[in-house]
Every structure is written in C-alpha cells, then in structure tokens.
Design a protein around this motif. Structure first.
Motif, PDB file in Angstrom:
ATOM      1  N   GLY A  54       0.769  -1.227   0.000  1.00 20.01           N
ATOM      2  CA  GLY A  54       0.000   0.000   0.000  1.00 20.01           C
ATOM      3  C   GLY A  54       0.804   1.284   0.000  1.00 20.01           C
ATOM      4  N   ASP A  55       2.105   1.213  -0.233  1.00 20.62           N
ATOM      5  CA  ASP A  55       2.949   2.410  -0.237  1.00 20.62           C
ATOM      6  C   ASP A  55       2.686   3.218  -1.510  1.00 20.62           C
ATOM      7  OD1 ASP A  55       5.252   4.146  -0.778  1.00 20.62           O
ATOM      8  OD2 ASP A  55       6.208   3.132   0.910  1.00 20.62           O
ATOM      9  N   ALA A  56       2.038   4.372  -1.346  1.00 18.11           N
ATOM     10  CA  ALA A  56       1.634   5.194  -2.488  1.00 18.11           C
ATOM     11  C   ALA A  56       2.820   5.710  -3.289  1.00 18.11           C
ATOM     12  CB  ALA A  56       0.774   6.363  -2.012  1.00 18.11           C
ATOM     13  N   GLU A  57       3.921   6.032  -2.629  1.00 17.53           N
ATOM     14  CA  GLU A  57       5.082   6.541  -3.359  1.00 17.53           C
ATOM     15  C   GLU A  57       5.769   5.428  -4.150  1.00 17.53           C
ATOM     16  OE1 GLU A  57       5.444   9.819  -3.803  1.00 17.53           O
ATOM     17  OE2 GLU A  57       3.624   9.799  -2.602  1.00 17.53           O
ATOM     18  N   ALA A  58       5.803   4.222  -3.612  1.00 19.45           N
ATOM     19  CA  ALA A  58       6.335   3.083  -4.369  1.00 19.45           C
ATOM     20  C   ALA A  58       5.453   2.817  -5.583  1.00 19.45           C
ATOM     21  CB  ALA A  58       6.427   1.847  -3.481  1.00 19.45           C
ATOM     22  N   GLN A  59       4.151   2.946  -5.419  1.00 20.14           N
ATOM     23  CA  GLN A  59       3.228   2.757  -6.535  1.00 20.14           C
ATOM     24  C   GLN A  59       3.457   3.814  -7.610  1.00 20.14           C
ATOM     25  OE1 GLN A  59      -0.237   2.953  -4.066  1.00 20.14           O
ATOM     26  NE2 GLN A  59      -0.195   0.764  -3.602  1.00 20.14           N
ATOM     27  N   LEU A  60       3.710   5.046  -7.193  1.00 19.64           N
ATOM     28  CA  LEU A  60       4.013   6.115  -8.133  1.00 19.64           C
ATOM     29  C   LEU A  60       5.288   5.802  -8.917  1.00 19.64           C
ATOM     30  CD1 LEU A  60       3.629   9.013  -9.271  1.00 19.64           C
ATOM     31  CD2 LEU A  60       4.951   9.813  -7.290  1.00 19.64           C
ATOM     32  N   ILE A  61       6.304   5.346  -8.229  1.00 18.77           N
ATOM     33  CA  ILE A  61       7.572   5.020  -8.897  1.00 18.77           C
ATOM     34  C   ILE A  61       7.396   3.847  -9.856  1.00 18.77           C
ATOM     35  CG2 ILE A  61       9.944   4.205  -8.532  1.00 18.77           C
ATOM     36  CD1 ILE A  61       9.896   5.981  -5.959  1.00 18.77           C
ATOM     37  N   LEU A  62       6.590   2.866  -9.473  1.00 14.82           N
ATOM     38  CA  LEU A  62       6.308   1.775 -10.413  1.00 14.82           C
ATOM     39  C   LEU A  62       5.645   2.322 -11.672  1.00 14.82           C
ATOM     40  CD1 LEU A  62       5.058  -1.190  -8.200  1.00 14.82           C
ATOM     41  CD2 LEU A  62       7.170  -1.048  -9.517  1.00 14.82           C
ATOM     42  N   GLY A  63       4.729   3.267 -11.497  1.00 16.00           N
ATOM     43  CA  GLY A  63       4.123   3.906 -12.660  1.00 16.00           C
ATOM     44  C   GLY A  63       5.167   4.554 -13.540  1.00 16.00           C
ATOM     45  N   ASP A  64       6.097   5.258 -12.911  1.00 22.83           N
ATOM     46  CA  ASP A  64       7.183   5.900 -13.665  1.00 22.83           C
ATOM     47  C   ASP A  64       8.042   4.864 -14.393  1.00 22.83           C
ATOM     48  OD1 ASP A  64       6.374   8.413 -12.769  1.00 22.83           O
ATOM     49  OD2 ASP A  64       7.915   8.517 -11.202  1.00 22.83           O
ATOM     50  N   MET A  65       8.337   3.766 -13.708  1.00 28.66           N
ATOM     51  CA  MET A  65       9.186   2.736 -14.317  1.00 28.66           C
ATOM     52  C   MET A  65       8.507   2.139 -15.550  1.00 28.66           C
ATOM     53  SD  MET A  65      10.888   0.931 -10.946  1.00 28.66           S
ATOM     54  CE  MET A  65      12.163   0.025 -11.848  1.00 28.66           C
ATOM     55  N   TYR A  66       7.203   1.878 -15.462  1.00 35.80           N
ATOM     56  CA  TYR A  66       6.482   1.349 -16.622  1.00 35.80           C
ATOM     57  C   TYR A  66       6.357   2.403 -17.714  1.00 35.80           C
ATOM     58  CZ  TYR A  66       5.338  -3.199 -14.725  1.00 35.80           C
ATOM     59  OH  TYR A  66       5.428  -4.486 -14.258  1.00 35.80           O
ATOM     60  N   ALA A  67       6.155   3.655 -17.341  1.00 38.34           N
ATOM     61  CA  ALA A  67       6.036   4.718 -18.340  1.00 38.34           C
ATOM     62  C   ALA A  67       7.340   4.903 -19.113  1.00 38.34           C
ATOM     63  CB  ALA A  67       5.628   6.029 -17.663  1.00 38.34           C
ATOM     64  N   LYS A  68       8.474   4.724 -18.433  1.00 42.07           N
ATOM     65  CA  LYS A  68       9.783   4.952 -19.044  1.00 42.07           C
ATOM     66  C   LYS A  68      10.450   3.672 -19.541  1.00 42.07           C
ATOM     67  CE  LYS A  68      10.497   8.864 -15.964  1.00 42.07           C
ATOM     68  NZ  LYS A  68      11.216   9.334 -14.773  1.00 42.07           N
ATOM     69  N   GLY A  69       9.897   2.509 -19.183  1.00 37.76           N
ATOM     70  CA  GLY A  69      10.523   1.250 -19.573  1.00 37.76           C
ATOM     71  C   GLY A  69      11.803   0.985 -18.803  1.00 37.76           C
ATOM     72  N   ASN A  88      -5.186   6.906  -5.599  1.00 37.08           N
ATOM     73  CA  ASN A  88      -6.203   6.453  -4.645  1.00 37.08           C
ATOM     74  C   ASN A  88      -5.639   6.280  -3.246  1.00 37.08           C
ATOM     75  OD1 ASN A  88      -8.119   6.443  -6.662  1.00 37.08           O
ATOM     76  ND2 ASN A  88      -7.997   4.241  -7.019  1.00 37.08           N
ATOM     77  N   ASN A  89      -4.333   6.056  -3.152  1.00 33.73           N
ATOM     78  CA  ASN A  89      -3.691   5.876  -1.842  1.00 33.73           C
ATOM     79  C   ASN A  89      -3.080   7.160  -1.299  1.00 33.73           C
ATOM     80  OD1 ASN A  89      -4.307   3.182  -1.266  1.00 33.73           O
ATOM     81  ND2 ASN A  89      -2.747   2.469  -2.676  1.00 33.73           N
ATOM     82  N   GLY A  90      -3.338   8.285  -1.968  1.00 29.24           N
ATOM     83  CA  GLY A  90      -2.959   9.574  -1.406  1.00 29.24           C
ATOM     84  C   GLY A  90      -1.707  10.247  -1.924  1.00 29.24           C
ATOM     85  N   SER A  91      -1.074   9.707  -2.956  1.00 30.62           N
ATOM     86  CA  SER A  91       0.111  10.377  -3.504  1.00 30.62           C
ATOM     87  C   SER A  91      -0.286  11.736  -4.070  1.00 30.62           C
ATOM     88  CB  SER A  91       0.754   9.530  -4.607  1.00 30.62           C
ATOM     89  OG  SER A  91       1.766  10.275  -5.257  1.00 30.62           O
ATOM     90  N   GLN A  92       0.478  12.748  -3.739  1.00 31.51           N
ATOM     91  CA  GLN A  92       0.215  14.097  -4.236  1.00 31.51           C
ATOM     92  C   GLN A  92       0.620  14.271  -5.698  1.00 31.51           C
ATOM     93  OE1 GLN A  92      -1.342  16.551  -2.275  1.00 31.51           O
ATOM     94  NE2 GLN A  92      -1.667  14.748  -1.003  1.00 31.51           N
ATOM     95  N   ASN A  93       1.600  13.497  -6.156  1.00 31.36           N
ATOM     96  CA  ASN A  93       2.128  13.650  -7.514  1.00 31.36           C
ATOM     97  C   ASN A  93       1.488  12.720  -8.544  1.00 31.36           C
ATOM     98  OD1 ASN A  93       4.029  15.645  -6.737  1.00 31.36           O
ATOM     99  ND2 ASN A  93       5.310  14.037  -5.890  1.00 31.36           N
ATOM    100  N   ALA A  94       0.854  11.666  -8.090  1.00 32.42           N
ATOM    101  CA  ALA A  94       0.307  10.682  -9.013  1.00 32.42           C
ATOM    102  C   ALA A  94      -0.816  11.217  -9.905  1.00 32.42           C
ATOM    103  CB  ALA A  94      -0.149   9.443  -8.253  1.00 32.42           C
ATOM    104  N   PRO A  95      -1.728  12.058  -9.408  1.00 32.40           N
ATOM    105  CA  PRO A  95      -2.796  12.531 -10.306  1.00 32.40           C
ATOM    106  C   PRO A  95      -2.264  13.273 -11.540  1.00 32.40           C
ATOM    107  CG  PRO A  95      -3.436  12.917  -8.037  1.00 32.40           C
ATOM    108  CD  PRO A  95      -1.980  12.482  -8.026  1.00 32.40           C
ATOM    109  N   ALA A  96      -1.258  14.099 -11.358  1.00 40.25           N
ATOM    110  CA  ALA A  96      -0.694  14.828 -12.499  1.00 40.25           C
ATOM    111  C   ALA A  96      -0.020  13.867 -13.473  1.00 40.25           C
ATOM    112  CB  ALA A  96       0.292  15.883 -12.021  1.00 40.25           C
ATOM    113  N   ALA A  97       0.706  12.872 -12.945  1.00 42.81           N
ATOM    114  CA  ALA A  97       1.366  11.880 -13.803  1.00 42.81           C
ATOM    115  C   ALA A  97       0.320  11.077 -14.570  1.00 42.81           C
ATOM    116  CB  ALA A  97       2.252  10.959 -12.961  1.00 42.81           C
ATOM    117  N   ARG A  98      -0.746  10.679 -13.875  1.00 44.20           N
ATOM    118  CA  ARG A  98      -1.837   9.925 -14.505  1.00 44.20           C
ATOM    119  C   ARG A  98      -2.470  10.739 -15.627  1.00 44.20           C
ATOM    120  NH1 ARG A  98      -6.301  10.193 -10.702  1.00 44.20           N
ATOM    121  NH2 ARG A  98      -6.416  12.219 -11.705  1.00 44.20           N
ATOM    122  N   ASP A  99      -2.780  11.990 -15.344  1.00 44.32           N
ATOM    123  CA  ASP A  99      -3.438  12.837 -16.329  1.00 44.32           C
ATOM    124  C   ASP A  99      -2.546  13.104 -17.538  1.00 44.32           C
ATOM    125  OD1 ASP A  99      -5.562  12.829 -14.584  1.00 44.32           O
ATOM    126  OD2 ASP A  99      -5.225  14.884 -13.872  1.00 44.32           O
ATOM    127  N   ALA A 100      -1.255  13.334 -17.294  1.00 48.81           N
ATOM    128  CA  ALA A 100      -0.323  13.562 -18.396  1.00 48.81           C
ATOM    129  C   ALA A 100      -0.206  12.324 -19.278  1.00 48.81           C
ATOM    130  CB  ALA A 100       1.052  13.948 -17.849  1.00 48.81           C
TER     131      ALA A 100
END
Length: 108
Positions: A54-69, A88-100
């Motif tokens: 449930g670590d929101a920042e780890a989830q954000l970084i995984l998103g970045d890793m998949y986005a960048k390969g 959904n887990n409260g990351s402040q930066n994830a919504p902008a990354a998702r939307d972009a």
C-alpha cells in the motif's frame, strides 16, 4: 481512451486493492538507492513489494518505471494502473502523472 479500456483498468485496480502481499517488508530507502544507481530489476522487486503493502510513493515510482521502460517493457497501461492506485492511496504527484499519461494514450 475507450470506455471498455477504462473499465478494464478500473477492474485491475479494484482487484489489486483486494490483494495483499505477505512478502518480507522492503525498505523504501534501499529501493530508492537501487533505482538511483540504475539497478532497475532489483528496484522493481523492492518497489513491487512496497506497492503491494500500500505504499503510495512506491506505486508512483512503479508507474514511472512502466512509463519509461525502466527494468520492464514500457507499458502505458501498466503505468496508468499504478498512477491510479497511487492516486487512490494519497500520492500528491500521481494525479498529475496519470493525467499527463492519459493524454498520450490512444483508445486502443
């Protein structure tokens, strides 16, 4: 993005939110060190464990890793999924990354 694809992603997110990992606890600082050194396979393993806990920042970084390969095959759907979960887990930066990312994705 088509409604069907959004429904698929949301179903994945719902399924993951019910999933809990029983793997040993990973260390975010150690995972970040691996990431910064470019040891993406090891960082991926650590961040995946943290994300499952449930670590929101780890989830954000995984998103970045998949986005960048990084350490994985580049996959916008997987990146989007992790950004949604992180949001959904409260990351402040994830919504902008998702939307972009959503603006770069096709209906397919």
């Amino acid at each position: 993005m088509s409604r069907f694809r959004i429904i698929q992603i949301l179903a994945l997110v719902a399924g993951l939110s019910l999933f809990t990992m029983t793997a040993p606890t990973a260390d975010f600082g150690g995972a970040m060190e691996l990431y910064q050194k470019g040891d993406y396979p090891a960082a991926l393993k650590e961040f995946t464990t943290l994300a499952g806990q449930g670590d929101a920042e780890a989830q954000l970084i995984l998103g970045d890793m998949y986005a960048k390969g990084q350490g994985v095959t580049q996959d916008n759907v997987q990146a989007y999924k992790w950004y949604v979960i992180s949001s959904n887990n409260g990351s402040q930066n994830a919504p902008a990354a998702r939307d972009a990312l959503q603006g770069k994705m096709s209906a397919e």
